[in-house]
Scaffold this active site. Structure first.
Site, PDB file in Angstrom:
ATOM      1  N   HIS A   1      57.238  37.061  40.194  1.00 13.87           N
ATOM      2  CA  HIS A   1      56.091  37.637  40.892  1.00 13.87           C
ATOM      3  C   HIS A   1      56.118  37.271  42.377  1.00 13.87           C
ATOM      4  O   HIS A   1      55.871  38.103  43.244  1.00 13.87           O
ATOM      5  CB  HIS A   1      54.775  37.123  40.299  1.00 13.87           C
ATOM      6  CG  HIS A   1      54.540  37.504  38.870  1.00 13.87           C
ATOM      7  ND1 HIS A   1      54.544  36.587  37.848  1.00 13.87           N
ATOM      8  CD2 HIS A   1      54.283  38.702  38.287  1.00 13.87           C
ATOM      9  CE1 HIS A   1      54.299  37.197  36.697  1.00 13.87           C
ATOM     10  NE2 HIS A   1      54.137  38.483  36.936  1.00 13.87           N
TER      11      HIS A   1
ATOM     12  N   ARG B   1      55.600  35.896  29.382  1.00 14.48           N
ATOM     13  CA  ARG B   1      55.673  35.745  27.917  1.00 14.48           C
ATOM     14  C   ARG B   1      56.634  34.631  27.486  1.00 14.48           C
ATOM     15  O   ARG B   1      56.619  34.243  26.313  1.00 14.48           O
ATOM     16  CB  ARG B   1      56.059  37.085  27.264  1.00 14.48           C
ATOM     17  CG  ARG B   1      54.961  38.123  27.325  1.00 14.48           C
ATOM     18  CD  ARG B   1      55.235  39.312  26.408  1.00 14.48           C
ATOM     19  NE  ARG B   1      54.058  40.142  26.245  1.00 14.48           N
ATOM     20  CZ  ARG B   1      53.825  41.275  26.941  1.00 14.48           C
ATOM     21  NH1 ARG B   1      54.702  41.699  27.841  1.00 14.48           N
ATOM     22  NH2 ARG B   1      52.721  41.979  26.715  1.00 14.48           N
TER      23      ARG B   1
ATOM     24  N   MET C   1      50.061  41.368  36.057  1.00 15.94           N
ATOM     25  CA  MET C   1      49.087  40.921  35.054  1.00 15.94           C
ATOM     26  C   MET C   1      48.847  39.416  35.185  1.00 15.94           C
ATOM     27  O   MET C   1      48.247  38.810  34.292  1.00 15.94           O
ATOM     28  CB  MET C   1      49.583  41.264  33.654  1.00 15.94           C
ATOM     29  CG  MET C   1      49.748  42.778  33.455  1.00 15.94           C
ATOM     30  SD  MET C   1      49.659  43.279  31.734  1.00 15.94           S
ATOM     31  CE  MET C   1      51.038  42.402  31.040  1.00 15.94           C
TER      32      MET C   1
ATOM     33  N   TYR D   1      49.485  35.214  35.797  1.00 19.23           N
ATOM     34  CA  TYR D   1      50.244  34.078  35.253  1.00 19.23           C
ATOM     35  C   TYR D   1      51.602  33.998  35.950  1.00 19.23           C
ATOM     36  O   TYR D   1      52.653  34.187  35.345  1.00 19.23           O
ATOM     37  CB  TYR D   1      50.391  34.137  33.734  1.00 19.23           C
ATOM     38  CG  TYR D   1      50.442  32.737  33.155  1.00 19.23           C
ATOM     39  CD1 TYR D   1      49.297  31.957  33.109  1.00 19.23           C
ATOM     40  CD2 TYR D   1      51.639  32.179  32.734  1.00 19.23           C
ATOM     41  CE1 TYR D   1      49.332  30.655  32.649  1.00 19.23           C
ATOM     42  CE2 TYR D   1      51.689  30.873  32.271  1.00 19.23           C
ATOM     43  CZ  TYR D   1      50.525  30.129  32.229  1.00 19.23           C
ATOM     44  OH  TYR D   1      50.554  28.836  31.771  1.00 19.23           O
TER      45      TYR D   1
END
Ligand code: AMP
Length: 292
Positions: A43, A193, A36, A38
């Site tokens: 990642h 988050r 998703m 950011y």
């Protein structure tokens, strides 16, 4: 393709499918890292993993509206395509697939992919519809990108196990690799988050990992009662004023069902609010020493 620092951005489904079709005809192996966006080092570790195993690496960035509940953070979810694009290129991705929501879900869209059992408890209990949103979008991404390999992080362990089930049940001819959780020095698992946390909350959020390490210590010292481990973790987390436990579970690593006695390797999964931010983490506690 060699590791390179330029990246091709694809936004339409048709263009992505045509590219992948061409690669497949040339016998080129395709790795997919669904995200998703950011990006953080978690990642990037997935992208590097795919890079090692496949000739071309596609990273998808799609903040998937159907996996968010009505009171969740879809609108606020952090987005920065330009930065992501740079980071993905540096990590060795070849293509960034970033479709618009309207392209993925047309006005007449009405299909859902549901994995029934493994999605029921844990995050599935507090986020109704979440995993159906995830499997539906991942199924679409598989049909669009046509990968030979898909790489997911152990950070979202229930998600990875759900997708593993979907791959088997729906006969996708795709390997799934699970990459280890990347953490800050404090033990806090990297997450997009974490951006929501104040500096103080960020320090307090290390309690998730600390409680997992406490559980491991207790178990390696001989504790075999999951309830006692759970209570010790609870007490530790509750001592942090800004925390609120959503769930803690000691489960079989394959089925994700709670264990009654700790007599083999287990996974501990938890979701905890730090202030308003819901964080998840998990940890494998290995009983087998390899000697027996
Ligand atoms: P997300 O963008 O949060 O949907 O995550 C995309 C992929 O990155 C998922 O497979 C996650 O499990 C993985 N991921 C997220 N955080 C981490 C982390 N700290 N370490 C390893 N993988 C991660």
């Amino acid at each position: 393709m060699e590791t390179q620092e330029s990246i091709r951005t694809v936004t339409t489904i048709g263009e992505m499918q045509a590219l992948s079709e061409q690669w497949r005809k040339q016998g080129v192996s395709i790795g997919l890292v669904p995200t998703m966006g950011y990006f953080h080092d978690g990642h990037l570790s997935l992208i590097r993993h795919a890079r090692q195993r496949c000739k071309v690496v596609v990273v998808s960035i799609f903040v998937n509206p159907i996996q968010f509940g009505v009171d969740e953070d879809f609108e606020q979810y952090p987005r920065d395509l330009e930065r992501d694009s740079r980071m993905a290129a540096e990590a060795g991705a070849d293509v960034l697939f970033a479709p618009a929501a309207a392209a993925m879900y047309g006005a007449t869209f009405q299909t859902a992919v549901q994995v029934k059992q493994i999605t029921q408890g844990l995050c599935g209990a507090s986020r109704p519809g979440h995993f159906e949103g995830v499997t539906t979008v991942v199924c679409k991404l598989f049909h669009i990108v046509k990968p030979h390999l898909a790489v997911f992080g152990a950070k979202d362990y229930q998600q990875a196990m759900t997708i593993r089930r979907m791959i088997i049940d729906l006969d996708f001819d795709i390997d799934l690799d699970l990459a280890p959780i990347v953490r800050e020095e404090s033990g806090l698992a990297l997450s997009s988050r974490n951006e929501y946390l104040s500096p103080e909350e960020r320090r307090e959020a290390a309690i998730l990992f600390q409680s997992l390490r406490l559980a491991e210590r207790l178990i390696l010292q001989g504790e075999r009662d999951p309830e006692k481990v759970l209570l010790a973790m609870q007490a530790m987390i509750d001592a942090v004023a800004s925390s609120k436990i959503d769930y803690i579970a000691l489960v079989d690593p394959e089925t994700l069902t709670p264990v009654q006695v700790i007599d083999r390797n287990i996974r501990i999964l938890l979701a905890v609010y730090i202030g308003k931010t819901r964080l998840i983490d998990n940890y494998l506690v290995e009983l087998s020493t390899g000697i027996d």
